[in-house]
Design an enzyme around this catalytic site. Structure first.
Site, PDB file in Angstrom:
ATOM      1  N   SER A 205       0.848  -1.202   0.000  1.00 13.78           N
ATOM      2  CA  SER A 205       0.000   0.000   0.000  1.00 13.78           C
ATOM      3  C   SER A 205       0.876   1.243   0.000  1.00 13.78           C
ATOM      4  CB  SER A 205      -0.893   0.027   1.243  1.00 13.78           C
ATOM      5  OG  SER A 205      -1.696  -1.115   1.288  1.00 13.78           O
TER       6      SER A 205
ATOM      7  N   GLN B  49     -28.532  -5.449   0.750  1.00 11.51           N
ATOM      8  CA  GLN B  49     -29.801  -6.179   0.676  1.00 11.51           C
ATOM      9  C   GLN B  49     -30.974  -5.226   0.886  1.00 11.51           C
ATOM     10  OE1 GLN B  49     -29.368  -9.242  -0.213  1.00 11.51           O
ATOM     11  NE2 GLN B  49     -31.524  -9.761  -0.371  1.00 11.51           N
TER      12      GLN B  49
ATOM     13  N   GLU C 231      -3.296  -7.223   6.439  1.00  8.15           N
ATOM     14  CA  GLU C 231      -2.731  -7.137   7.793  1.00  8.15           C
ATOM     15  C   GLU C 231      -3.159  -8.330   8.643  1.00  8.15           C
ATOM     16  OE1 GLU C 231      -1.993  -3.525   9.813  1.00  8.15           O
ATOM     17  OE2 GLU C 231      -2.037  -2.331   7.983  1.00  8.15           O
TER      18      GLU C 231
END
Lengths: 387, 263
Positions: A158, A336, A363
């Site tokens: 990252s 939903q 992680e």
């Protein structure tokens, strides 16, 4: 035990929330849709002090600690989980490790620039053959005079292409599986360093994830963090903080999913009734809110323990595991409730759904968290009831 | 230059306000309180002026409010305000604009001032009177609803602009002056984390009515709120949807006759 935020904690939370709702919200949709890394946002976060929350004043930080960091992370993540990735990696992994294990020289060299956002930090552990199995790391570091020569490739890093300093774990002893790893700080300008391919991810698209290539990369010996052979311990200590950060990031996503669910259900009508008034919707909302609160308490506890300097690998793992599962359940239920439109890019829940998935993967996967927790629990039982 | 900023603690504008059953005030449960948004423009303008002038210029916040208003004062300090006076006295809780202005005039008179910034109104009761009454008490010019502020080069005059219907009104005033701030004057800064850290050490001077030499609330009884009433609910609107206009009309007529019984 405490269940109230202090005045100072509320102020920090409010600044994070106001910034997220105004500055961040203004750019978040486009940034995520088109994969734009928001340099300006990190400059501003640096100016506001959010990039040095675990760093003492001496190095330009504000040292409010992990608890305040997670308050901020949740607020930022509630608007943009990608931004929270950068914030979490920088504060808990890079700055946290420097404060815990870095030499005075390294702290003075990097921290003042990290806390202002002049440079960002990255954490490079994962390789194609080594992720959950950290001891399988193959990137090598061989001592040569005043330098270490690094060779190998790190993946899924990252902010790797945007960072001014990268924490790298490499192998200094090929014969000692777990005791042969060491930690280094690598600058992108060091000879032999290059950026490999960029990943096209399912979510977190306003953050970058890249491959880092080390080809006879020369790192000054002074850039080793801690002692040679202690890399695994240093990496893991950082991860406790990192996991609490991912817990907070998951909380932000889960809270946003609940926000979207309630606001949508209040407007949407079917059978001439707001769907918010259907029992099936209400049960989902109750369960979401309950799980978010439970996750929040676990995250808060882990952060408080860390601020008190107490070991918390089990608590951090529980917080990360439960919060990431809660986030995934919350985005599922929220989508939903949205029904068909939730599956389109017109609605924010579509992005939240994609952003949430990785919370259970990076992680430390959910499986690794369970391993950490169960090992600790079994050990506690062995102490209480010796066989 | 001594810059005074007035601050009021008000319910968050995002909060839905409900009147309590007795009609004596609002339902307080679950309400979050913030700095009056227009006062944030006043704080920012005060800080900008101080930064521009440098030297020994100072921004002091004056707040009349309940005990919990310290949190809002602390936020102003975290934004960069130097120090604050908090007037807190249970007797002042229902004080009207005249009383508030009289108390503020006393404090501000004691503190000394060159310029006073405040919000154009507080978003709770929307009275927009304190600044004008205060201006009268202090016997200084007042300019309300200001959207542009600039200190003249000699530092003795201020150049201002007010947004009015269809245009802007440019004004010039001598100092000292009281200026009420409108949206658009500036972009208020956030309370930064270093600011929050520094705010811990800044002074908030607490004063009650007795400290200010008042035996009772000044101007007590000049105005009194009789009762607070909730807004009356509007009628419900129903849409009649039909593919053919004639069907819609037929349904409408039927509803008016049978349900509303008006035709």
């Amino acid at each position: 035990m405490w269940f109230q935020l202090t005045e100072e904690e509320r102020m920090i939370q409010k600044t994070a929330r106001d910034f997220a709702r105004k500055d961040l919200a203004a750019v978040v949709e486009e940034a995520n849709e088109n994969g734009i890394f928001q340099d300006e946002i990190y400059k501003k976060l640096g100016e506001l002090g959010f990039l040095g929350m675990t760093v003492p004043e001496k190095y330009g930080g504000v040292d409010f600690g992990y608890f305040c960091l997670i308050l901020a992370l949740e607020e930022i993540s509630r608007v943009c989980a990608s931004t929270a990735v950068v914030l979490s990696v920088q504060n808990s992994l890079v700055n946290g490790i420097l404060m815990k294990s870095g030499s005075e020289e390294l702290r003075a060299k990097y921290l003042p620039r990290l806390v202002t956002g002049e440079i960002l930090g990255a954490y490079a552990l994962t390789e194609s053959e080594a992720g959950s199995d950290v001891a399988a790391i193959r990137t090598s570091a061989a001592r040569k005079g005043d330098e270490y020569i690094l060779n190998g490739t790190k993946i899924f890093i990252s902010t790797g292409d945007k960072a001014g300093v990268i924490f790298v774990i490499a192998r200094t002893d090929p014969d000692d599986r777990s005791g042969g790893l060491s930690a280094f700080l690598v600058e992108p300008g060091f000879p032999g360093f290059s950026i490999g391919k960029t990943e096209h991810k399912m979510g977190l698209n306003a953050s970058t994830t890249v491959e880092l290539v080390f080809e006879d990369c020369r790192v000054p010996a002074g850039n080793m963090v801690g002692e040679e052979g202690k890399g695994m311990r240093i990496a893991f200590e950082g991860l406790d903080g990192g996991r609490i950060g991912i817990g907070a990031q998951s909380l932000g996503i889960a809270q946003a999913a609940l926000d979207e669910a309630v606001l949508f259900a209040r407007e949407r009508k079917q059978f001439n009734t707001r769907i918010l008034d259907f029992q099936s919707t209400r049960w989902k909302i109750a369960d979401m809110a309950m799980n978010i609160d439970a996750a929040r308490l676990l995250v808060y506890r882990a952060a408080k323990l860390r601020d008190q300097g107490l070991p918390c690998p089990k608590e951090a793992a529980m917080a990360k595991l439960f919060a990431s599962q809660t986030a995934n359940r919350a985005v599922y239920d929220s989508m939903q409730i949205h029904g068909g439109v939730g599956y389109t890019k017109e609605f924010r829940i579509e992005r939240l759904f994609r952003d949430a998935r990785v919370m259970e993967i990076y992680e430390g996967t959910s499986e690794i968290q369970r391993l950490v927790i169960s090992r600790k629990i079994i050990k506690e039982y062995e102490q209480m009831f010796p066989a | 230059m001594k810059i005074i900023v007035l601050l009021k603690r008000v319910p968050d504008t995002e909060t839905k306000i409900l009147i309590n059953q007795e009609g004596t005030g609002i339902k307080e449960d679950g309400i979050k309180y913030v700095i009056n948004p227009y006062d944030e423009y006043a704080i920012e303008e005060g800080l900008k002026l101080k930064e521009k002038l440098g030297g020994d210029s100072k921004v002091t916040v004056v707040c009349m409010g309940v005990e919990e208003a310290t949190e809002n004062i602390r936020t102003a300090l975290a934004m960069g305000v130097d120090d604050a006076v908090h007037i807190v006295d249970p007797a002042l809780e229902k004080a009207g604009p005249f009383s508030a202005a009289a108390v503020l005039a006393k404090v501000i008179g004691e503190e000394g001032f060159d310029i006073i910034f405040c919000g154009k109104q507080a978003v709770d009761d929307d009275m927009a009177q304190v600044q004008s009454i205060l201006g009268e008490f202090l016997d200084i010019p007042q300019v309300n609803i200001v959207s542009v502020f600039e200190l003249a080069e000699d530092g003795k005059k201020a150049l201002l602009s007010r947004r009015i219907e269809g245009g802007d009104e440019r004004m010039e005033t001598s100092l000292p002056v009281i200026i009420s701030c409108d949206k658009g004057l500036n972009e208020p800064r956030y309370a930064s984390l270093p600011g929050i850290m520094k705010a811990k050490k800044k002074e908030i001077r607490r004063k009650n009515l007795a400290d200010l030499g008042f035996d009772e609330v000044p101007g007590k009884g000049r105005s009194r709120i009789l009762k607070w009433l909730p807004l009356s609910k509007g009628g419900e609107c129903r849409m009649i949807v039909a593919e053919e206009k004639a069907d819609a009309v037929r349904e409408l007529v039927q509803l008016l006759r049978e349900e509303s019984k008006v035709i």
